[in-house]
Design an enzyme around this catalytic site. Structure first.
Site, PDB file in Angstrom:
ATOM      1  CG  HIS A 112      -1.962   1.052   1.232  1.00  0.00           C
ATOM      2  ND1 HIS A 112      -3.206   0.870   1.790  1.00  0.00           N
ATOM      3  CD2 HIS A 112      -1.970   2.314   0.735  1.00  0.00           C
ATOM      4  CE1 HIS A 112      -3.921   1.975   1.655  1.00  0.00           C
ATOM      5  NE2 HIS A 112      -3.187   2.863   1.016  1.00  0.00           N
ATOM      6  CG  HIS A 150      -7.916  -2.647   8.827  1.00  0.00           C
ATOM      7  ND1 HIS A 150      -7.051  -1.820   8.143  1.00  0.00           N
ATOM      8  CD2 HIS A 150      -7.976  -2.155  10.082  1.00  0.00           C
ATOM      9  CE1 HIS A 150      -6.627  -0.854   8.951  1.00  0.00           C
ATOM     10  NE2 HIS A 150      -7.162  -1.050  10.138  1.00  0.00           N
ATOM     11  CD  GLU A 155      -4.384  -3.008   0.681  1.00  0.00           C
ATOM     12  OE1 GLU A 155      -4.953  -4.060   1.013  1.00  0.00           O
ATOM     13  OE2 GLU A 155      -3.913  -2.204   1.510  1.00  0.00           O
TER      14      GLU A 155
END
Length: 239
Positions: free
Chosen positions: A43, A190, A70
């Site tokens: 990410h 997450h 991401e």
């Protein structure tokens, strides 16, 4: 089969804290795959505080499983993804100064924007996934964007799991069923960890992929990388 994609952001954070190349991010990615991970997630953020844009290009050259990038689909992210062409682009609506991702897309408010972004990604052969909360309207809105998949934002599940697993999973299960009915693939990520992952896996139908970074890297400090990946893979199997 639910795939495990290892997010290696925290490895980059550790490397960056001292400069140099220790730990070696590229070698860690190779080792994650060698130890059984079916994907690598990164990410990159505009300030490059963990994953650097140069890392993404280097990882593209060595990853043999699925590469998932991401990020918030602003210009810098889109330029990177369209050049690298990963297996999957996961769109996350995080603010520039966000410590970590903390909410899913409002797929109604940003529907036309997402339609445009997703269309461009898919026309370049990139599978798309968008980060969403387990809310019926947001799932329905996601289906109208043209995305291939959604990624269920599981921070709420992880928090509520400590009090009541059955209550924590309820909206996620309903959302997954609806998403599948609407033709969407289902990812999740997450705050999933060794304590809550198996219950999530057992109760979410059609779960294609989980992306796990922070907890997995923390566990690696105690169990070692190879053993930790194997422990997580075990959570993604029927018992």
């Amino acid at each position: 089969m639910t795939k495990l994609s290892v997010n290696i952001n925290k490895i980059a954070t550790l490397r960056n804290s001292r400069g140099g190349n220790n730990p070696n991010l590229i070698q860690v990615a190779k080792d994650c795959e060698r130890f059984g991970a079916q994907g690598i997630t990164v990410h990159p953020r505009p300030d490059e505080r963990h994953i650097r844009f140069a890392d993404v290009y280097a990882l593209k050259e060595i990853i043999t499983t699925e590469f998932n990038i991401e990020g918030n689909p602003q210009h810098k992210y889109m330029d990177l993804v369209l050049e690298v062409k990963p297996t999957q682009a996961t769109l996350v609506p995080d603010a520039l100064n966000a410590l970590t991702s903390n909410a899913g897309w409002d797929t109604i408010k940003y529907q036309s924007y997402l339609v445009e972004i997703i269309s461009e990604l898919k026309s370049n052969g990139i599978r798309t996934s968008i980060f969403v909360d387990p809310i019926k309207e947001m799932i329905e809105g996601a289906a109208k964007t043209g995305t291939d998949r959604i990624e269920l934002y599981t921070e709420r599940y992880a928090r509520e799991y400590l009090q009541s697993p059955a209550q924590a999973i309820h909206h996620y299960r309903e959302s997954a069923i609806l998403a599948h009915e609407l033709g969407l693939g289902i990812n999740a990520g997450h705050d999933l960890d060794l304590n809550n992952l198996h219950y999530f896996y057992k109760n979410i139908p059609h779960l294609l992929e989980v992306s796990i970074g922070h907890a997995l890297i923390c566990d690696t400090l105690y169990y070692g990388l190879e053993n930790t990946i194997q422990l997580y893979l075990r959570q993604l199997k029927d018992r």
